[in-house]
Design an enzyme around this catalytic site. Structure first.
Site, mmCIF file in Angstrom:
data_model
loop_
_atom_site.group_PDB
_atom_site.id
_atom_site.type_symbol
_atom_site.label_atom_id
_atom_site.label_comp_id
_atom_site.label_asym_id
_atom_site.label_seq_id
_atom_site.Cartn_x
_atom_site.Cartn_y
_atom_site.Cartn_z
ATOM 1 N N SER A 143 0.846 -1.194 0.000
ATOM 2 C CA SER A 143 0.000 0.000 0.000
ATOM 3 C C SER A 143 0.878 1.239 0.000
ATOM 4 O O SER A 143 1.986 1.227 0.558
ATOM 5 C CB SER A 143 -0.904 0.020 1.242
ATOM 6 N N TYR A 157 -2.807 -0.078 10.260
ATOM 7 C CA TYR A 157 -2.746 -0.554 8.884
ATOM 8 C C TYR A 157 -1.416 -0.173 8.241
ATOM 9 O O TYR A 157 -0.770 -1.004 7.585
ATOM 10 C CB TYR A 157 -3.910 0.032 8.085
#
Length: 248
Positions: A143, A157
């Protein structure tokens, strides 16, 4: 278009979104494809049907990425059904979208995020490695948040996605002797049902990109297909941003 004819790919978390697009693209390029899913059996079946329509072999295996036993069972099932694995795409992921403040984040959510985003790709790589053909490919889906955290509430995250970078580089060293390459793709905002381009925070998210739009799942899938091809034998340990200029 890369030629993956005769190859077998395993794509985790591929019943929808980015994973489904990756599975379909690898099949379009010639690969037989196995996918895993946690929920959405009908969606997973639809991906299998699409792949079979291309004349490829396909199968879907239910496996909770937070469960080590389910991971090994899925690997064994893929090997039993397909005979080998040439390409592993670690795509399954988890993100808590409840908006819970940092100080109130539960241990359960913490464990779930770490188990799915860090432990699972390690266990899939570890379990697949003995079956992975020489010259095989592992591609991790990370990501853009691994390098930049643009808002509060993303700590957990972002931490797990940053860990994926270390995993990718370590695996690249461990498996290089067999000609196996390990690379990572770091997507920016991609238009999926989990992060729709018309969602409540879409304008802010879009403003973080340089290009000024959400990406498409097929734009991630095309880079996966490239990294899976024979043309990328000299690329390993790389982290490729596909984020519309989010982290420039």
């Amino acid at each position: 278009m890369s030629n993956l004819s005769g190859k077998t790919a395993l794509v985790t978390g591929a019943s929808r979104g980015i994973g489904a697009a990756i599975a379909r693209r690898l099949a379009a390029d010639g690969a037989n494809v196995a996918i895993t899913y946690k929920e959405g059996a009908q969606a997973a079946k639809a991906v299998v049907v699409d792949i079979e329509r291309l004349g490829r072999k396909a199968a879907a295996f239910k496996a909770d990425a937070a469960d080590p036993v389910a991971i090994q069972r899925a690997i064994d099932s893929v090997v039993g059904s397909f005979g080998c694995i040439d390409i592993l795409v670690n795509n399954a992921g988890f993100m808590d979208v409840s908006g819970t403040p940092l100080e109130k984040t539960s241990l359960e959510i913490t464990d779930q995020t770490i188990f799915v985003n860090v432990r699972a790709p390690f266990l899939f790589a570890k379990g697949v490695a003995p079956h992975l053909s020489d010259g095989g490919r592992i591609i991790n889906i990370g990501s853009c948040l691994e390098k930049r955290v643009p808002a509060a509430g993303l700590t957990l995250y972002a931490m797990t996605k940053a860990a994926m970078t270390g995993l990718t580089k370590g695996l690249a060293r461990d498996l290089a002797g067999r000609g196996i390459t390990v690379n990572q793709i770091a997507p920016g905002p991609i238009d999926t049902d989990m992060n729709p381009a018309d969602g409540p925070n879409a304008d802010f998210i879009r403003s973080l990109t340089s290009i000024g739009r959400f990406g498409k799942t097929v734009e991630i899938a095309s880079i996966v297909a490239f990294l899976a091809s024979s043309e990328t034998a000299f690329i390993t340990g790389a982290d490729i941003a596909v984020d519309g200029g989010t982290n420039i």
